[in-house]
Structures are given as structure tokens and as C-alpha cells.
Motif scaffolding. Structure first.
Motif, PDB file in Angstrom:
ATOM      1  N   CYS A 106       0.792  -1.140   0.092  1.00 30.78           N
ATOM      2  CA  CYS A 106      -0.042  -0.040   0.003  1.00 30.78           C
ATOM      3  C   CYS A 106       0.943   1.199  -0.183  1.00 30.78           C
ATOM      4  O   CYS A 106       2.049   1.239   0.135  1.00 30.78           O
ATOM      5  CB  CYS A 106      -0.906   0.061   1.091  1.00 30.78           C
ATOM      6  N   ARG A 107       0.108   2.402  -0.057  1.00 30.90           N
ATOM      7  CA  ARG A 107       1.082   3.534   0.070  1.00 30.90           C
ATOM      8  C   ARG A 107       0.237   4.584   0.795  1.00 30.90           C
ATOM      9  O   ARG A 107      -0.995   4.840   1.109  1.00 30.90           O
ATOM     10  CB  ARG A 107       1.201   4.123  -1.465  1.00 30.90           C
ATOM     11  N   ILE A 108       0.999   5.542   1.574  1.00 27.88           N
ATOM     12  CA  ILE A 108       0.362   6.581   2.387  1.00 27.88           C
ATOM     13  C   ILE A 108       0.742   7.913   1.789  1.00 27.88           C
ATOM     14  O   ILE A 108       1.856   8.198   1.426  1.00 27.88           O
ATOM     15  CB  ILE A 108       0.910   6.526   3.777  1.00 27.88           C
ATOM     16  N   THR A 109      -0.626   8.638   1.417  1.00 25.47           N
ATOM     17  CA  THR A 109      -0.120  10.091   0.625  1.00 25.47           C
ATOM     18  C   THR A 109      -1.017  11.054   1.307  1.00 25.47           C
ATOM     19  O   THR A 109      -1.965  10.634   2.001  1.00 25.47           O
ATOM     20  CB  THR A 109      -0.568   9.787  -1.040  1.00 25.47           C
ATOM     21  N   ARG A 110      -0.689  12.544   1.026  1.00 24.03           N
ATOM     22  CA  ARG A 110      -1.427  13.394   1.620  1.00 24.03           C
ATOM     23  C   ARG A 110      -3.099  13.325   0.948  1.00 24.03           C
ATOM     24  O   ARG A 110      -3.156  12.944  -0.063  1.00 24.03           O
ATOM     25  CB  ARG A 110      -1.052  14.680   1.159  1.00 24.03           C
ATOM     26  N   GLY A 111      -4.136  13.413   1.786  1.00 22.35           N
ATOM     27  CA  GLY A 111      -5.468  13.416   1.434  1.00 22.35           C
ATOM     28  C   GLY A 111      -6.121  14.793   1.443  1.00 22.35           C
ATOM     29  O   GLY A 111      -5.267  15.711   1.277  1.00 22.35           O
ATOM     30  N   ASP A 112      -7.422  14.823   1.481  1.00 20.78           N
ATOM     31  CA  ASP A 112      -7.984  16.134   1.603  1.00 20.78           C
ATOM     32  C   ASP A 112      -7.852  16.677   3.062  1.00 20.78           C
ATOM     33  O   ASP A 112      -8.102  15.943   4.050  1.00 20.78           O
ATOM     34  CB  ASP A 112      -9.642  15.796   1.465  1.00 20.78           C
ATOM     35  N   GLY A 113      -7.512  17.842   3.146  1.00 17.78           N
ATOM     36  CA  GLY A 113      -7.550  18.587   4.243  1.00 17.78           C
ATOM     37  C   GLY A 113      -6.241  18.079   5.111  1.00 17.78           C
ATOM     38  O   GLY A 113      -5.126  18.201   4.553  1.00 17.78           O
ATOM     39  N   ASP A 114      -6.713  17.737   6.464  1.00 20.57           N
ATOM     40  CA  ASP A 114      -5.527  17.223   7.302  1.00 20.57           C
ATOM     41  C   ASP A 114      -5.383  15.881   7.292  1.00 20.57           C
ATOM     42  O   ASP A 114      -4.672  15.174   7.965  1.00 20.57           O
ATOM     43  CB  ASP A 114      -6.006  17.748   8.681  1.00 20.57           C
ATOM     44  N   GLY A 115      -6.201  15.184   6.307  1.00 11.81           N
ATOM     45  CA  GLY A 115      -6.356  13.670   6.257  1.00 11.81           C
ATOM     46  C   GLY A 115      -5.124  13.177   5.343  1.00 11.81           C
ATOM     47  O   GLY A 115      -4.626  13.840   4.513  1.00 11.81           O
ATOM     48  N   TRP A 116      -5.015  11.712   5.502  1.00 16.08           N
ATOM     49  CA  TRP A 116      -3.837  11.002   5.113  1.00 16.08           C
ATOM     50  C   TRP A 116      -4.581   9.627   4.143  1.00 16.08           C
ATOM     51  O   TRP A 116      -5.274   9.078   4.798  1.00 16.08           O
ATOM     52  CB  TRP A 116      -2.991  10.403   5.821  1.00 16.08           C
ATOM     53  N   ARG A 117      -4.346   9.594   2.904  1.00 13.33           N
ATOM     54  CA  ARG A 117      -4.767   8.588   2.221  1.00 13.33           C
ATOM     55  C   ARG A 117      -3.969   7.109   2.057  1.00 13.33           C
ATOM     56  O   ARG A 117      -2.880   7.534   1.865  1.00 13.33           O
ATOM     57  CB  ARG A 117      -5.162   8.895   0.550  1.00 13.33           C
ATOM     58  N   ILE A 118      -4.567   6.076   2.470  1.00 14.17           N
ATOM     59  CA  ILE A 118      -4.176   5.033   2.343  1.00 14.17           C
ATOM     60  C   ILE A 118      -4.664   3.892   1.394  1.00 14.17           C
ATOM     61  O   ILE A 118      -5.920   3.863   1.594  1.00 14.17           O
ATOM     62  CB  ILE A 118      -3.840   4.295   3.865  1.00 14.17           C
ATOM     63  N   GLU A 119      -3.755   3.635   0.421  1.00 14.12           N
ATOM     64  CA  GLU A 119      -4.358   2.918  -0.877  1.00 14.12           C
ATOM     65  C   GLU A 119      -3.528   1.578  -0.910  1.00 14.12           C
ATOM     66  O   GLU A 119      -2.239   1.633  -0.907  1.00 14.12           O
ATOM     67  CB  GLU A 119      -4.366   3.581  -1.877  1.00 14.12           C
ATOM     68  N   THR A 120      -4.195   0.451  -1.367  1.00 10.46           N
ATOM     69  CA  THR A 120      -3.503  -0.781  -1.557  1.00 10.46           C
ATOM     70  C   THR A 120      -3.004  -0.552  -3.236  1.00 10.46           C
ATOM     71  O   THR A 120      -3.450   0.279  -4.027  1.00 10.46           O
ATOM     72  CB  THR A 120      -4.255  -1.937  -1.747  1.00 10.46           C
ATOM     73  N   SER A 121      -1.920  -1.094  -3.408  1.00  8.52           N
ATOM     74  CA  SER A 121      -1.161  -1.041  -4.689  1.00  8.52           C
ATOM     75  C   SER A 121      -1.924  -1.846  -5.728  1.00  8.52           C
ATOM     76  O   SER A 121      -1.805  -1.482  -6.983  1.00  8.52           O
ATOM     77  CB  SER A 121      -0.050  -1.543  -4.731  1.00  8.52           C
ATOM     78  N   ALA A 122      -2.814  -2.877  -5.433  1.00  7.81           N
ATOM     79  CA  ALA A 122      -3.525  -3.849  -6.230  1.00  7.81           C
ATOM     80  C   ALA A 122      -4.851  -4.173  -5.464  1.00  7.81           C
ATOM     81  O   ALA A 122      -4.968  -4.053  -4.091  1.00  7.81           O
ATOM     82  CB  ALA A 122      -2.580  -4.884  -6.718  1.00  7.81           C
ATOM     83  N   PRO A 123      -5.867  -4.456  -6.298  1.00 10.90           N
ATOM     84  CA  PRO A 123      -6.889  -5.023  -5.503  1.00 10.90           C
ATOM     85  C   PRO A 123      -6.635  -6.233  -4.553  1.00 10.90           C
ATOM     86  O   PRO A 123      -5.677  -6.983  -4.733  1.00 10.90           O
ATOM     87  CB  PRO A 123      -7.932  -5.562  -6.706  1.00 10.90           C
ATOM     88  N   ALA A 124      -7.553  -6.122  -3.473  1.00 10.39           N
ATOM     89  CA  ALA A 124      -7.107  -7.212  -2.298  1.00 10.39           C
ATOM     90  C   ALA A 124      -7.968  -8.536  -2.944  1.00 10.39           C
ATOM     91  O   ALA A 124      -8.708  -8.336  -3.715  1.00 10.39           O
ATOM     92  CB  ALA A 124      -8.000  -6.646  -1.044  1.00 10.39           C
ATOM     93  N   PRO A 125      -7.539  -9.608  -2.427  1.00 11.67           N
ATOM     94  CA  PRO A 125      -7.745 -10.941  -3.111  1.00 11.67           C
ATOM     95  C   PRO A 125      -9.498 -10.780  -2.756  1.00 11.67           C
ATOM     96  O   PRO A 125      -9.820 -10.748  -1.732  1.00 11.67           O
ATOM     97  CB  PRO A 125      -7.002 -11.922  -2.371  1.00 11.67           C
TER      98      PRO A 125
END
Length: 189
Positions: free
Chosen positions: A139-158
Motif C-alpha cells: 500500500c502507500r500513504i499520501t496526503r489526502g483532503d484537508g488534514d487527512g492521509w490517504r492509504i491505498e493498496t497497490s493492487a486489489p485485495a484478494p
């Protein structure tokens, strides 16, 4: 009788001692005008939301402050189904909390026990992690909207792992200080 009185006195000490410590002599008139004697408020709970779905994700458990900011895991978990939940898309959640997360993982599970708690053995769990020290991130952690942080997987989960929990950890306030963390349930597809 003595035991009951001792419990009442012990409870009084627990409530009065922080106020006396914060106020010096403990007298209201010793405080500056407009300042009330009180203990500090517990920090607010971190929050999370699926970026594709409306509404907040349910907090499962966490520890996020020295003044009692915590949430104990329930004995039973109930899993909400949502047909809009990601099946063949990467998972994406935005979190807000005590700063930028330094570690996150989507823990995805095949099966639950009788209390609705995910089975965490290697045959039933896959961990998609990212953050400090992770050499092969899932996954990766990037700046989200406002004060939040977006956490996303690199690929779909099984798809065979429909029970999904996001775990996030923030840096402590220094050496010897407690860790700050929280986990949330994602809806099942």
C-alpha cells in the motif's frame, strides 16, 4: 462498612487529586479569572472513511493519547455488507489522527471465528503493509483532503478475503512514550 468507606475515599482521591495538582493549592480563587479547575480532555479519536463510500468506518480498537484516548476491541464483531465495496479495485481509505501515519496495513481475511473476529493465521490472512522500513509495500500513504492521509493498496485485495481491517500507527511523542494506533473495519463486498 470500612471497606465501603475506603472505596468512597479512594474514589474521591482519584477525582480530587488531579484538580489539586493542577491548581496548586486547589482553591478556585487562586486561579486566574475565567479559568476553571479541570483535568485535560482526552484527545479525540482518529477517524477513517472509505474514499468511495459515504460515512465513517467503524473503529475497532485503538490507543491514541496518554490522557485516556483509547477504544478497547469489542468481544464480538458484526460485519456490514455493502455492494459498492471494492471487489476488483484497490482499497482506499482516508484517515485523520495525530499527524502523518508512519505505518499502515490492510489486513484481509478469508474467515472469521464464532465471535466475528478475523482468523489471523497465515492460511486465512494477507497483510498489505506500507510505511517506514517496508521494503515491498502493498500500500502507500499520501496526503489526502484537508488534514487527512490517504492509504491505498497497490493492487486489489484478494476477492477470497472479504473481511478487511485497516490498521494505522503514528509516531509516539518520544522515547518511552506509548504508541498511537487505531484500526477500522471496512465493509464486506
Amino acid at each position: 462498612m470500612h471497606q465501603a468507606l475506603n472505596r468512597v475515599l479512594a474514589a474521591a482521591v482519584v477525582w480530587v487529586l488531579p484538580v489539586l495538582t493542577a491548581c496548586g493549592s486547589g482553591r478556585q480563587e487562586d486561579l486566574p479569572r475565567g479559568v476553571a479547575a479541570r483535568t485535560p480532555a482526552a484527545p479525540s479519536a482518529p477517524s477513517a472513511r472509505d474514499t468511495r463510500l459515504a460515512g465513517a468506518l467503524p473503529l475497532v480498537a485503538g490507543e491514541w493519547g496518554e490522557q485516556g484516548g483509547s477504544h478497547a476491541a469489542p468481544e464480538r464483531l458484526t460485519w456490514q455488507r455493502d455492494p459498492r465495496a471494492a471487489r476488483d479495485e484497490p482499497l482506499s481509505v482516508e484517515v485523520s489522527g495525530p499527524g502523518q501515519p508512519w505505518y499502515a496495513s490492510f489486513m484481509v481475511h478469508k474467515a472469521l471465528d464464532e465471535a466475528g473476529v478475523p482468523k489471523e493465521d497465515t492460511a486465512n490472512q494477507t497483510v498489505l503493509a506500507c510505511g517506514t522500513g517496508i521494503t515491498e509495500p502493498g500500500c502507500r500513504i499520501t496526503r489526502g483532503d484537508g488534514d487527512g492521509w490517504r492509504i491505498e493498496t497497490s493492487a486489489p485485495a484478494p476477492e477470497s478475503h472479504p473481511y478487511r481491517v485497516l490498521y494505522v500507527q503514528w509516531p509516539s511523542d518520544g522515547p518511552g512514550r506509548p504508541e498511537k494506533w487505531a484500526s477500522w473495519q471496512l465493509p464486506t463486498p
